[in-house]
Design an enzyme around this catalytic site. Structure first.
Site, PDB file in Angstrom:
ATOM      1  N   HIS A 299      92.715  33.288  63.502  1.00 40.80           N
ATOM      2  CA  HIS A 299      91.833  33.332  62.330  1.00 40.80           C
ATOM      3  C   HIS A 299      90.451  33.792  62.774  1.00 40.80           C
ATOM      4  CE1 HIS A 299      89.782  32.166  58.635  1.00 40.80           C
ATOM      5  NE2 HIS A 299      90.983  32.121  58.092  1.00 40.80           N
ATOM      6  N   ASP A 356      98.874  30.640  56.482  1.00 39.07           N
ATOM      7  CA  ASP A 356     100.101  31.391  56.167  1.00 39.07           C
ATOM      8  C   ASP A 356     101.304  30.948  56.982  1.00 39.07           C
ATOM      9  OD1 ASP A 356      97.827  34.018  55.826  1.00 39.07           O
ATOM     10  OD2 ASP A 356      99.029  33.210  54.186  1.00 39.07           O
TER      11      ASP A 356
HETATM   12  C1  SDX Z   1      94.312  34.794  56.036  1.00 39.64           C
HETATM   13  O1  SDX Z   1      89.401  35.266  56.466  1.00 39.64           O
HETATM   14  C2  SDX Z   1      90.053  34.349  55.862  1.00 39.64           C
HETATM   15  O2  SDX Z   1      89.524  33.331  55.531  1.00 39.64           O
HETATM   16  C3  SDX Z   1      91.520  34.681  55.581  1.00 39.64           C
HETATM   17  C4  SDX Z   1      92.354  33.534  55.017  1.00 39.64           C
HETATM   18  C5  SDX Z   1      91.920  33.165  53.605  1.00 39.64           C
HETATM   19  O3  SDX Z   1      92.186  32.026  53.194  1.00 39.64           O
HETATM   20  O4  SDX Z   1      91.403  34.092  52.869  1.00 39.64           O
HETATM   21  O5  SDX Z   1      92.267  32.403  55.866  1.00 39.64           O
HETATM   22  C6  SDX Z   1      93.832  33.948  54.896  1.00 39.64           C
HETATM   23  O6  SDX Z   1      94.260  36.002  55.949  1.00 39.64           O
HETATM   24  C7  SDX Z   1      94.754  34.101  57.308  1.00 39.64           C
HETATM   25  C8  SDX Z   1      95.113  35.108  58.461  1.00 39.64           C
HETATM   26  C9  SDX Z   1      96.505  35.682  58.207  1.00 39.64           C
HETATM   27  N1  SDX Z   1      96.814  36.745  59.155  1.00 39.64           N
HETATM   28  C10 SDX Z   1      97.698  36.586  60.155  1.00 39.64           C
HETATM   29  O7  SDX Z   1      98.289  35.538  60.399  1.00 39.64           O
HETATM   30  C11 SDX Z   1      97.944  37.861  60.972  1.00 39.64           C
HETATM   31  C12 SDX Z   1      97.974  37.503  62.463  1.00 39.64           C
HETATM   32  N2  SDX Z   1      96.622  37.122  62.890  1.00 39.64           N
HETATM   33  C13 SDX Z   1      95.775  38.180  63.272  1.00 39.64           C
HETATM   34  O8  SDX Z   1      96.118  39.480  63.285  1.00 39.64           O
HETATM   35  C14 SDX Z   1      94.324  37.810  63.558  1.00 39.64           C
HETATM   36  O9  SDX Z   1      94.308  36.592  64.186  1.00 39.64           O
HETATM   37  C15 SDX Z   1      93.409  37.799  62.340  1.00 39.64           C
HETATM   38  C16 SDX Z   1      93.514  39.063  61.584  1.00 39.64           C
HETATM   39  C17 SDX Z   1      93.745  36.652  61.454  1.00 39.64           C
HETATM   40  C18 SDX Z   1      91.982  37.629  62.866  1.00 39.64           C
HETATM   41  O10 SDX Z   1      91.673  38.764  63.556  1.00 39.64           O
HETATM   42  P1  SDX Z   1      90.283  38.921  64.375  1.00 39.64           P
HETATM   43  O11 SDX Z   1      89.347  37.829  64.060  1.00 39.64           O
HETATM   44  O12 SDX Z   1      89.829  40.345  64.190  1.00 39.64           O
HETATM   45  O13 SDX Z   1      90.716  38.659  65.846  1.00 39.64           O
HETATM   46  P2  SDX Z   1      91.187  39.809  66.822  1.00 39.64           P
HETATM   47  O14 SDX Z   1      92.253  40.639  66.192  1.00 39.64           O
HETATM   48  O15 SDX Z   1      89.980  40.480  67.369  1.00 39.64           O
HETATM   49  O16 SDX Z   1      91.887  38.918  67.971  1.00 39.64           O
HETATM   50  C19 SDX Z   1      91.132  38.335  69.022  1.00 39.64           C
HETATM   51  C20 SDX Z   1      92.094  38.265  70.188  1.00 39.64           C
HETATM   52  C21 SDX Z   1      92.718  39.627  70.532  1.00 39.64           C
HETATM   53  O17 SDX Z   1      93.091  39.594  71.896  1.00 39.64           O
HETATM   54  P3  SDX Z   1      92.028  40.173  73.023  1.00 39.64           P
HETATM   55  O18 SDX Z   1      91.620  41.560  72.562  1.00 39.64           O
HETATM   56  O19 SDX Z   1      90.879  39.188  73.021  1.00 39.64           O
HETATM   57  O20 SDX Z   1      92.823  40.184  74.301  1.00 39.64           O
HETATM   58  O21 SDX Z   1      93.220  37.417  69.840  1.00 39.64           O
HETATM   59  C22 SDX Z   1      94.397  38.199  69.816  1.00 39.64           C
HETATM   60  C23 SDX Z   1      93.981  39.638  69.720  1.00 39.64           C
HETATM   61  O22 SDX Z   1      94.955  40.500  70.291  1.00 39.64           O
HETATM   62  N3  SDX Z   1      95.148  37.772  68.622  1.00 39.64           N
HETATM   63  C24 SDX Z   1      96.465  37.619  68.584  1.00 39.64           C
HETATM   64  C25 SDX Z   1      96.737  37.152  67.293  1.00 39.64           C
HETATM   65  N4  SDX Z   1      95.603  37.049  66.594  1.00 39.64           N
HETATM   66  C26 SDX Z   1      94.619  37.439  67.432  1.00 39.64           C
HETATM   67  N5  SDX Z   1      97.437  37.821  69.512  1.00 39.64           N
HETATM   68  C27 SDX Z   1      98.695  37.548  69.110  1.00 39.64           C
HETATM   69  N6  SDX Z   1      99.045  37.093  67.896  1.00 39.64           N
HETATM   70  C28 SDX Z   1      98.093  36.889  66.952  1.00 39.64           C
HETATM   71  N7  SDX Z   1      98.430  36.444  65.765  1.00 39.64           N
END
Ligand code: SDX
Length: 421
Positions: A299, A356
């Site tokens: 998140h 989710d």
């Molecule tokens: C919702 O914003 C809100 O409030 C949203 C929400 C709401 O109520 O409106 O809470 C609802 O959208 C919840 C999120 C649902 N999405 C997912 O579950 C999709 C999977 N999660 C992600 O793709 C990610 O965690 C996000 C999109 C939720 C957040 O992305 P960020 O903040 O841009 O974080 P990032 O992609 O920069 O990740 C940081 C690091 C990265 O690794 P490094 O580059 O540091 O090595 O964490 C890793 C990412 O690769 N990472 C994950 C991951 N999520 C982040 N690695 C594996 N699996 C994951 N799910």
């Protein structure tokens, strides 16, 4: 008011610092470009505040979520309409106010009959989010966007969205539309429109009704997430409520946002089909080259458990037990969470289950098809979107949202006519 110093190429300016009611600190850079010529860059806006708002507060480090100051954990037993009223109008309603709100919604819950022709134009295979965004936008063709109609349109949208969602589901399964009723709760009415048929009486299951009410409350608002920021961005141009919310529906559809609840179930089914080999998928999620992510994990704001996921994890178990359902995907989800939360990759990045991760398990238990999960998210998020749009709409100092950029393209060059290329 305290301030922050910005020093750049011999220029030094004091920038005012804003402190929120829960202690958040924001540096106001409104004068930065005019004073220094520089802008800030913040890919994904992770460090950028777009507004001041009184609606929701999140403490990501502590896993805290407040709606108008009330902790999310304390609201789960209330009615979704009670919470919707509070989010939209700012205070918990009295019994009379809530009764009037419900009566107002009852009067507007039908959609214009000829709107069904728009629905009928879609193939049964259409994704319900495509239908939802166009139907919401189409409401502006039936309900004028005049200043005196804004508050009525808010009630109209709250009342009609469940009907639109249920009608789009019935369209997809080739069943007749079931009209809304005024003698059921918001959640009960929706279940009735989704699952009743003209052939036999339908009794709303109180377990499902209570579970849906809780799910709607948990999704009701979440400060400046992607879809809410979209609603505000579109609303800032002066676009009407229906157009702004339709844009929010489209933003929510994305798999990184509201579309994740559908992705989670499809991921759990894939793991189940692959012999429940969780470690393989945890390893894939850690391998950037795989392009695979654990949906339902991570998140932008929560660097602790999403408080909604905590509630849903407990509720998923309870709802399935009360329904006598043994869904293997719940065990897979629980095992996947356990494996991931012991893995340093997830711990170092503070990747915890989000809202989710468990919601789809409960929607499945209700008999809601996977492609309707993000529609369910939109139905819950509607009062939050409306509240945020209304807060922006009523601001006296609102400005159109128009970010800047840093250009990295070709320097200025002479145009070459076609016959000289
Ligand atoms: C919702 O914003 C809100 O409030 C949203 C929400 C709401 O109520 O409106 O809470 C609802 O959208 C919840 C999120 C649902 N999405 C997912 O579950 C999709 C999977 N999660 C992600 O793709 C990610 O965690 C996000 C999109 C939720 C957040 O992305 P960020 O903040 O841009 O974080 P990032 O992609 O920069 O990740 C940081 C690091 C990265 O690794 P490094 O580059 O540091 O090595 O964490 C890793 C990412 O690769 N990472 C994950 C991951 N999520 C982040 N690695 C594996 N699996 C994951 N799910």
């Amino acid at each position: 008011m305290s301030s922050a110093k910005f020093v750049y190429e011999g220029k030094e300016i004091d920038l005012p610092v804003i402190t929120g009611s829960m202690g958040e600190v924001g540096v106001d850079i409104s004068k930065l470009r005019s004073s220094t010529g520089a802008i800030t860059m913040d890919l994904g806006y992770g460090n950028t505040g777009s507004c001041q708002s009184e609606i929701a507060f999140i403490d990501g480090e502590k896993g805290v979520l407040l709606y108008r100051g009330y902790p999310i954990e304390e609201m789960v037993g209330a009615s979704f309409l009670d919470i919707s009223y509070m989010l939209i109008y700012g205070q918990l309603p009295s019994q009379d106010q809530l009764t009037k709100f419900r009566k107002d919604l009852d009067r507007h819950q039908l959609i214009p009959e000829n709107m069904k022709k728009i629905l009928e134009g879609y193939p049964n295979t259409a994704h319900p989010m495509a239908i939802l965004s166009s139907m919401v936008s189409s409401l502006s063709a039936y309900h004028p966007d005049t200043p005196e109609e804004v508050e009525n349109n808010i009630v109209r949208l709250m009342a009609k969205l469940p009907t639109i969602c249920a009608f789009s589901y019935k369209q997809s399964v080739g069943q007749p539309h079931i009209y809304p009723r005024s003698d059921l709760t918001f959640a009960g009415n929706f279940l009735h429109m989704m699952f009743a048929t003209p052939c036999e009486p339908y009794q709303v299951d109180p377990v499902l009704e209570e579970a849906l009410n809780m799910l709607l409350i948990l999704h009701a608002d979440h400060e400046q997430n992607c879809s809410t920021s979209t609603v505000r961005m579109v609303g800032s141009s002066g676009a009407n409520l229906f157009a702004s919310i339709a844009a929010g529906v489209c933003a929510l559809w994305g798999p990184l946002h509201g579309g994740a609840n559908q992705e989670v179930i499809e991921m759990l089914e894939m793991i189940q089909d692959d012999g429940a080999n969780y470690q393989k998928y945890v390893d894939m999620a850690k391998d950037k080259k795989s392009g695979f992510r654990l949906f339902g994990f991570g998140h932008r704001v929560y660097k602790n458990f999403d408080p909604r996921a905590r509630i849903l994890k407990v509720q998923a178990d309870k709802v399935l037990e009360r329904l006598g359902i043994n869904d293997p995907l719940l065990e897979i989800a629980q095992a996947l969470e356990e494996v991931a939360l012991k893995d340093s990759y997830f711990v170092e990045r503070s990747l915890y289950p989000n809202v989710d991760f468990y919601s789809g398990i409960i929607y499945r238990a209700m008999g809601i098809p996977t492609n309707m999960f993000t529609v369910m998210f939109a139905l819950g998020r509607l009062p939050g979107w409306i509240a945020q749009w209304r807060e922006l709409h009523n601001e006296s100092s609102k400005r159109i949202c128009r970010p800047r950029q840093i250009y990295t393209g070709e320097p200025k060059r002479a145009f070459v006519p076609l016959d000289q290329r």
